[in-house]
Write a protein that holds these residues in place. Structure first.
Motif, mmCIF file in Angstrom:
data_model
loop_
_atom_site.group_PDB
_atom_site.id
_atom_site.type_symbol
_atom_site.label_atom_id
_atom_site.label_comp_id
_atom_site.label_asym_id
_atom_site.label_seq_id
_atom_site.Cartn_x
_atom_site.Cartn_y
_atom_site.Cartn_z
ATOM 1 N N MET A 60 39.047 32.989 36.380
ATOM 2 C CA MET A 60 39.336 31.566 36.461
ATOM 3 C C MET A 60 40.041 31.225 37.772
ATOM 4 O O MET A 60 39.778 30.177 38.372
ATOM 5 N N PHE B 56 44.784 26.843 31.408
ATOM 6 C CA PHE B 56 43.579 27.567 30.980
ATOM 7 C C PHE B 56 43.923 28.605 29.915
ATOM 8 O O PHE B 56 43.236 28.714 28.886
ATOM 9 N N TYR C 28 31.954 26.756 35.608
ATOM 10 C CA TYR C 28 33.271 26.638 34.994
ATOM 11 C C TYR C 28 33.272 27.265 33.586
ATOM 12 O O TYR C 28 34.167 28.043 33.239
ATOM 13 N N PHE D 4 42.286 28.488 26.224
ATOM 14 C CA PHE D 4 41.398 29.539 25.738
ATOM 15 C C PHE D 4 41.951 30.168 24.463
ATOM 16 O O PHE D 4 41.200 30.479 23.534
ATOM 17 N N PHE E 250 35.461 30.223 32.118
ATOM 18 C CA PHE E 250 36.323 29.953 30.964
ATOM 19 C C PHE E 250 36.059 30.964 29.845
ATOM 20 O O PHE E 250 36.993 31.501 29.233
ATOM 21 N N ASN E 251 34.793 31.231 29.565
ATOM 22 C CA ASN E 251 34.430 32.072 28.424
ATOM 23 C C ASN E 251 34.846 33.532 28.576
ATOM 24 O O ASN E 251 34.864 34.274 27.595
#
Length: 319
Positions: A235, A258, A223, A262, A227-228
């Motif tokens: 995602m 998301f 995950y 982010f 995400f990064n």
């Protein structure tokens, strides 16, 4: 179900603003020689282990189920002992959280009395009273504890400010509060001890922690990797392959959450494993914009998917 729960846990200011001039190194040691201060030490640097069972609410009796000092942490404790002897710092009361890593760190300063008040989360009025208690005349108090106690009860210390083996020095003015006087970083301990070899071994910031090889750890790692990237395509692929379906929350809604998160945080670096179980994981993480408590829960086996992810954002709005 994926929960993006952003708890804006602003660090509690236990007293008024910190003094304009913060004492460091020799200047701080000179002040400590007169007594009257409390030194809050975060335990020495630690090892990560998949066998850790501890949580802020549960302290296992077995050392194997606790996070313990690493070789670097043992060296850090030796530096602390050396510095206090070198500068003849008078120490009266020494108190410690009951975990092995805190007890062993506290031994650098004397024989500690153990108290769960320095371990309990959430912290309480009893924690504040303990932090703000006055030292015996001509001595200093040492409290060896965990990052959340220092963050919550020392003004001017925010999440991410106090790494393992580091300390905050406060003075209790007698009104049930404390004032931040100075800090002792990892590099400060080494420099004060005059150990150039130790300076080279000390990192300037907490590095990434390794996630445990559990179901929750493996899924959380995937995950965080997705995400990064900040990429909705990556995602989306994770959501569809590794997140438990929820008829009340569409993929598009999850992607929108998301994208906002982010933009708010940026990429994450895991700095500390707080709690690990086969199907659950709690870690501390750092982003360019905030310190985060990240919690992941895996769906019951044999389903190999996450059922929940929670972000607790700490120190929100503080530079």
């Amino acid at each position: 179900m994926l929960h993006f729960f952003a708890t804006l846990a602003i660090a509690v200011q236990a007293a008024g603003a910190a003094p304009q001039h913060e004492l460091r190194r020799e200047e701080l040691m000179t002040a400590l020689r007169s007594g009257g201060y409390t030194i809050l030490v975060r335990h020495g640097r630690t090892l990560q282990s998949p066998d850790i069972k501890e949580t802020p609410a549960y302290t296992p009796a077995s050392r194997a189920e606790q996070r313990n000092l690493s070789e670097d942490g043992v060296r850090d404790v030796a530096l602390m002992r050396e510095v206090f002897r070198k500068y003849a710092i008078p120490v009266g009361e020494v108190l410690s959280s009951p975990l092995y890593r805190t007890q062993e760190t506290a031994a650098a300063f004397g024989t500690p009395a153990l108290t769960m008040v320095l371990r309990t989360w959430p912290t309480t009025a009893e924690t504040q009273a303990l932090v703000a208690a006055a030292p015996a005349p001509g001595t200093n108090r040492v409290l060896v504890t965990h990052h959340f106690v220092i963050e919550q009860h020392v003004p001017g210390i925010y999440p991410g400010d106090n790494a393992e083996s580091e300390a905050a020095v406060v003075r209790p003015p007698g009104d049930g509060k404390v004032t931040l006087v100075g800090k002792i970083s990892l590099l400060d301990w080494a420099a004060l001890a005059g150990s150039t070899a130790s300076v080279a071994a000390v990192p300037t910031a907490r590095g990434p922690a390794t996630l445990p090889e559990t179901r929750a750890g493996r899924l959380a790692g995937r995950y965080i990797a997705a995400f990064n990237t900040g990429d909705t395509t990556r995602m989306r692929a994770f959501i569809e392959s590794s997140l438990l379906a929820n008829p009340d929350r569409t993929t598009e809604a999850r992607l929108e959450s998301f994208t906002k998160l982010f933009a708010q945080l940026g990429p994450l670096t895991v700095t500390e494993i707080t709690s690990t179980q086969p199907d659950s994981l709690v870690v501390e993480a750092q982003s360019p914009k905030a310190a985060i408590t990240f919690t992941a829960g895996a769906a019951p086996a044999p389903v190999d998917r996450l059922r929940s992810v929670t972000f607790g954002i700490k120190g929100h709005g503080h530079p």
